[in-house]
Design a protein around this motif. Sequence first.
Motif, PDB file in Angstrom:
ATOM      1  N   SER A 437       0.819  -1.215   0.000  1.00 32.63           N
ATOM      2  CA  SER A 437       0.000   0.000   0.000  1.00 32.63           C
ATOM      3  C   SER A 437       0.856   1.270   0.000  1.00 32.63           C
ATOM      4  CB  SER A 437      -0.929   0.010   1.222  1.00 32.63           C
ATOM      5  OG  SER A 437      -0.169  -0.007   2.420  1.00 32.63           O
ATOM      6  N   HIS A 438       2.180   1.097   0.053  1.00 32.15           N
ATOM      7  CA  HIS A 438       3.084   2.255   0.025  1.00 32.15           C
ATOM      8  C   HIS A 438       3.216   2.718  -1.421  1.00 32.15           C
ATOM      9  CE1 HIS A 438       7.069   4.349   0.290  1.00 32.15           C
ATOM     10  NE2 HIS A 438       6.536   4.773   1.431  1.00 32.15           N
ATOM     11  N   GLN A 439       2.748   3.919  -1.744  1.00 30.40           N
ATOM     12  CA  GLN A 439       2.576   4.335  -3.132  1.00 30.40           C
ATOM     13  C   GLN A 439       3.885   4.337  -3.927  1.00 30.40           C
ATOM     14  OE1 GLN A 439      -0.448   4.634  -4.499  1.00 30.40           O
ATOM     15  NE2 GLN A 439       0.663   4.753  -6.430  1.00 30.40           N
ATOM     16  N   LEU A 440       4.941   4.887  -3.353  1.00 32.20           N
ATOM     17  CA  LEU A 440       6.217   4.946  -4.065  1.00 32.20           C
ATOM     18  C   LEU A 440       6.754   3.535  -4.319  1.00 32.20           C
ATOM     19  CD1 LEU A 440       8.396   6.863  -5.190  1.00 32.20           C
ATOM     20  CD2 LEU A 440       9.533   6.734  -2.973  1.00 32.20           C
ATOM     21  N   THR A 441       6.586   2.672  -3.355  1.00 31.27           N
ATOM     22  CA  THR A 441       7.046   1.282  -3.484  1.00 31.27           C
ATOM     23  C   THR A 441       6.199   0.534  -4.510  1.00 31.27           C
ATOM     24  OG1 THR A 441       7.834   1.268  -1.208  1.00 31.27           O
ATOM     25  CG2 THR A 441       7.407  -0.875  -2.226  1.00 31.27           C
ATOM     26  N   LYS A 442       4.922   0.778  -4.501  1.00 28.04           N
ATOM     27  CA  LYS A 442       4.023   0.144  -5.472  1.00 28.04           C
ATOM     28  C   LYS A 442       4.396   0.559  -6.897  1.00 28.04           C
ATOM     29  CE  LYS A 442      -0.901  -0.306  -6.576  1.00 28.04           C
ATOM     30  NZ  LYS A 442      -2.273   0.150  -6.241  1.00 28.04           N
ATOM     31  N   SER A 443       4.714   1.832  -7.064  1.00 23.35           N
ATOM     32  CA  SER A 443       5.129   2.338  -8.385  1.00 23.35           C
ATOM     33  C   SER A 443       6.429   1.679  -8.836  1.00 23.35           C
ATOM     34  CB  SER A 443       5.302   3.858  -8.322  1.00 23.35           C
ATOM     35  OG  SER A 443       5.813   4.345  -9.540  1.00 23.35           O
ATOM     36  N   LEU A 444       7.376   1.538  -7.908  1.00 22.01           N
ATOM     37  CA  LEU A 444       8.636   0.876  -8.239  1.00 22.01           C
ATOM     38  C   LEU A 444       8.391  -0.570  -8.660  1.00 22.01           C
ATOM     39  CD1 LEU A 444      11.823   0.752  -8.193  1.00 22.01           C
ATOM     40  CD2 LEU A 444      11.566  -0.122  -5.853  1.00 22.01           C
ATOM     41  N   ALA A 445       7.538  -1.268  -7.909  1.00 21.31           N
ATOM     42  CA  ALA A 445       7.269  -2.676  -8.197  1.00 21.31           C
ATOM     43  C   ALA A 445       6.684  -2.851  -9.601  1.00 21.31           C
ATOM     44  CB  ALA A 445       6.325  -3.253  -7.151  1.00 21.31           C
ATOM     45  N   GLU A 446       5.819  -1.935 -10.000  1.00 22.59           N
ATOM     46  CA  GLU A 446       5.221  -2.012 -11.339  1.00 22.59           C
ATOM     47  C   GLU A 446       6.280  -1.805 -12.425  1.00 22.59           C
ATOM     48  OE1 GLU A 446       2.146   0.905 -11.263  1.00 22.59           O
ATOM     49  OE2 GLU A 446       0.754  -0.340 -10.086  1.00 22.59           O
ATOM     50  N   LYS A 447       7.160  -0.817 -12.210  1.00 18.59           N
ATOM     51  CA  LYS A 447       8.231  -0.560 -13.188  1.00 18.59           C
ATOM     52  C   LYS A 447       9.172  -1.750 -13.287  1.00 18.59           C
ATOM     53  CE  LYS A 447       8.338   4.454 -12.338  1.00 18.59           C
ATOM     54  NZ  LYS A 447       9.135   5.538 -11.708  1.00 18.59           N
ATOM     55  N   VAL A 448       9.568  -2.277 -12.130  1.00 18.38           N
ATOM     56  CA  VAL A 448      10.499  -3.410 -12.120  1.00 18.38           C
ATOM     57  C   VAL A 448       9.857  -4.634 -12.759  1.00 18.38           C
ATOM     58  CG1 VAL A 448      11.725  -5.041 -10.625  1.00 18.38           C
ATOM     59  CG2 VAL A 448      11.843  -2.585 -10.165  1.00 18.38           C
ATOM     60  N   GLY A 449       8.563  -4.848 -12.479  1.00 20.89           N
ATOM     61  CA  GLY A 449       7.862  -5.987 -13.078  1.00 20.89           C
ATOM     62  C   GLY A 449       7.898  -5.948 -14.597  1.00 20.89           C
ATOM     63  N   GLN A 454      10.622  -7.627 -19.838  1.00 23.09           N
ATOM     64  CA  GLN A 454      11.462  -7.272 -20.990  1.00 23.09           C
ATOM     65  C   GLN A 454      12.782  -8.051 -20.970  1.00 23.09           C
ATOM     66  OE1 GLN A 454      11.954  -2.973 -21.088  1.00 23.09           O
ATOM     67  NE2 GLN A 454       9.749  -2.656 -20.799  1.00 23.09           N
ATOM     68  N   TYR A 455      13.326  -8.215 -19.772  1.00 18.13           N
ATOM     69  CA  TYR A 455      14.555  -8.999 -19.607  1.00 18.13           C
ATOM     70  C   TYR A 455      14.344 -10.427 -20.101  1.00 18.13           C
ATOM     71  CZ  TYR A 455      18.113 -11.660 -16.923  1.00 18.13           C
ATOM     72  OH  TYR A 455      19.114 -12.505 -16.538  1.00 18.13           O
ATOM     73  N   LEU A 456      13.251 -11.037 -19.664  1.00 18.06           N
ATOM     74  CA  LEU A 456      12.966 -12.422 -20.055  1.00 18.06           C
ATOM     75  C   LEU A 456      12.762 -12.539 -21.556  1.00 18.06           C
ATOM     76  CD1 LEU A 456      10.505 -13.427 -17.180  1.00 18.06           C
ATOM     77  CD2 LEU A 456      12.877 -14.137 -17.447  1.00 18.06           C
ATOM     78  N   LYS A 545       6.974 -22.988 -10.650  1.00 15.97           N
ATOM     79  CA  LYS A 545       6.431 -23.200 -11.996  1.00 15.97           C
ATOM     80  C   LYS A 545       7.090 -22.299 -13.032  1.00 15.97           C
ATOM     81  CE  LYS A 545       1.864 -24.581 -10.319  1.00 15.97           C
ATOM     82  NZ  LYS A 545       0.394 -24.269 -10.345  1.00 15.97           N
ATOM     83  N   GLY A 546       8.061 -21.496 -12.581  1.00 18.25           N
ATOM     84  CA  GLY A 546       8.751 -20.611 -13.522  1.00 18.25           C
ATOM     85  C   GLY A 546       8.064 -19.274 -13.705  1.00 18.25           C
ATOM     86  N   GLU A 547       6.990 -19.028 -12.961  1.00 16.94           N
ATOM     87  CA  GLU A 547       6.281 -17.754 -13.076  1.00 16.94           C
ATOM     88  C   GLU A 547       7.078 -16.653 -12.363  1.00 16.94           C
ATOM     89  OE1 GLU A 547       3.591 -17.366 -14.890  1.00 16.94           O
ATOM     90  OE2 GLU A 547       3.526 -19.505 -15.374  1.00 16.94           O
ATOM     91  N   THR A 548       6.955 -15.422 -12.858  1.00  6.64           N
ATOM     92  CA  THR A 548       7.801 -14.329 -12.350  1.00  6.64           C
ATOM     93  C   THR A 548       7.032 -13.290 -11.533  1.00  6.64           C
ATOM     94  OG1 THR A 548       7.517 -13.110 -14.420  1.00  6.64           O
ATOM     95  CG2 THR A 548       9.415 -14.591 -14.259  1.00  6.64           C
ATOM     96  N   GLU A 549       5.836 -13.623 -11.084  1.00  8.96           N
ATOM     97  CA  GLU A 549       5.079 -12.683 -10.258  1.00  8.96           C
ATOM     98  C   GLU A 549       5.868 -12.316  -8.998  1.00  8.96           C
ATOM     99  OE1 GLU A 549       2.145 -10.942 -10.639  1.00  8.96           O
ATOM    100  OE2 GLU A 549       2.507 -11.585 -12.688  1.00  8.96           O
TER     101      GLU A 549
END
Length: 801
Positions: A437-449, A454-456, A545-549
């Motif tokens: 629920s931490h907004q800055l952290t949530k934004s980072l997680a979306e970008k990194v995801g 893209q890396y994969l 299972k190899g999922e990257t969530e």
Amino acid sequence: MANPPAKNAPKLPVPGRRNILITSALPYVNNVPHLGNIIGSVLSADVFARYCRLRGYNAIYICGTDEYGTATETKAMEENCSPKEICDKYHAIHRDIYKWFDISFDEFGRTSTPQQTEVCQSIFHKLMENNWLSENTMQQLYCDTCKRFLADRLVEGTCPTLDCNYESARGDQCEKCGKLLNPTELKDPKCKVCRATPRIRDTDHLFLELPLLRDKLEEYINNMSVAGSWSQNAIQATHAWLKEGLKPRCITRDLKWGVPVPHEKYKDKVFYVWFDAPIGYISITACYTMDWEKWWKNPENVELYQFMGKDNVPFHTVMFPSTLLGTSERWTMMKTISVTEYLNYESGKFSKSKGTGVFGNDAKDTKIPAEVWRYYLLTNRPEASDTLFMWADLQAKLNSELLNNLGNFINRVLSFIAKPPGAGYDSVIPDAPDAESHQLTKSLAEKVGKLVDQYLEAMEKVKLKQGLKTAMNISSEGNAYLQESQFWKLYKEDPSSCAIVMKTSVGLVYLLASLLEPFMPSFSVEVLRQLNIAPETHLSFCDEKGETEKAKKLWAFLSSGHKIGKPEPLFKELKDEDVEFFRVKFAGSQADRKERAEADEKKIAEQLKRTKIAEGNAKKQQAKPVGSSKSKVSETEISISKLDIRVGLIKKVQKHPDADSLYVEEIDVGEDSTRTVVSGLVKYIPLEEMQNRKVLVLCNLKPATMRGIKSHAMVLAASNEDHSKVELVDPPESAVVGERVSFRGYSGEPDGILNAKSKVWEKVQADLHTDAELVACYKDVPFTTSAGVCKVLSIASGAIR
């Protein structure tokens, strides 16, 4: 219940899993591999193999040295030994270089094995049975003196190309104009061994009938180039061969060193190296496991990925597939081929034959860590066009991308967590409820995801350079996250938010170690150490299972309460003087470098000789009574008062990259910047005793270059009379860095004497033959050492400024 497999049991394909067989072009054993060779095949394949293991795929990486053929015989003649001895020598050199580069072969073998002979001859028999081979007569040069047909590389002559006329053209190619040749085309040909003029003679050979195999081959190419997403340069090179028209290809040679042809008529011949070399992938796998056919004759369950430079493409997309197709057996055919263009060096090309560029052993000798070399070569991987190796570019990428981006992010995170209570978390990862629920952290997680996706995508398509760039972008996002969060303020003002930021950031550190492991494995090992995670831990950013969530929940990678290890800087700055030193050191060919090294050794020998003479003269003068008429200082002598000796602090020290007996120090002598100093103290004083130590430094010497590094001062040391013991002259702890040292006359005990009659530095030794003995003092108190008479050990040449 069946016994579990042995720890080092060979991996075999597993039903239901993705089974990937990876090979890289077999390096030839007639020379040391240069950086272009390494990035072109071996290193690129290693990155993909490590990525496959990271994802949980069942992958093996097979490589080895290509040991048969003319080049080996020629090199053996040059070095006056047998072909086997050449192969043994260079196989070991290659193996050691790849080990230093952290190449993770499952098997690094060689082609001069019984398995190679067995597999090669078996394939030959199948081709014979299926009528894909033909016989033909060729004209070839024969040397009556050596009583042998001359292979292409054993002939030299004048290039027949108009306006070229290069007089040292080889039988297969002119190095000046680049044109491919036949030996019989050369003007005034000579045998390279005895220099006699050879004559043309008929000789019978066996040919693989590529034109008859064309339909099978084109069907394979058309299907697999799409299914395997072949790189564009591989497709272009393959279709160029097809467009030119396939011709029967000779697969035998009049040599002794090779796989014998199992045919009565051709029993004195061996297979052509480009027929047997790709079969080496199979035979080396046979050395890895007796069940090699489960990898190589299992096309439904195994994917074959092959890595190479662009000059090898037709042999892997035309010759080798045709050979396998002609056996009518169910071979695992290449699915994906990853091809690199050329990596050029500074202003020219890397060249094994000319010794131009940086070679694998050179990279090791620079003392620049393997992970830095891997990173630079992979960011510079020539995937679509030729790229250029430049020392200044290596420096820029190390200092800005590795040091200031990646290293800075990780060090900031871990150092803050390691701070004591009241300033940090005492090395314990904090609890961080409600991180989602931490907004800055949530934004980072979306970008990194998104970046992980893209890396994969890039890595699955073997776009290694893009994969690495994407991983480094994640590090940049981490730095931006830290800066925007202002965690240093949150620690006092909003402790719960600070805990979320730091737990998320340390999770991102772990993720970066995972994503970058294929590229910089030793870096990832060090990050794990600093995170206090066992080095044998399998890094992963995926679930079972190899999922990257999992990668999108950065705060969940590492548990609250986990205690990290000691944070330390991960990368060291590469300075301008280092870059200039390496540029000079590796300029020209290896022959040029050898000549320079020999000149340096000669210069050092002359200096040592002069030193002995000077010390002899000094001993004679010491025997004279002080104050005699002969002891007066001449007008040309330099007054001891002109010696600018100061208290210095060694801020950094390392061994000289090009001299085993020398240290290179960065010393603070009270100026705006440190001075680089070279000292011949390696065999006397351990490296750890040189670190962060106060010393006496003679500062007013003219700068002098010693084995490529410019020394701007000289450290003073004391020795006993036979030089068996040497010590640094230690200023007191209270001594102020930059403070000048005084001198006074002395005529008593030997301890602490700075004997001006000893050799102090080259070219001014004759000017320092004063008969007065003087002592270096700190606030009028003589320095003392247990080594005895204090003499200056000189490694810098020049005079007082």
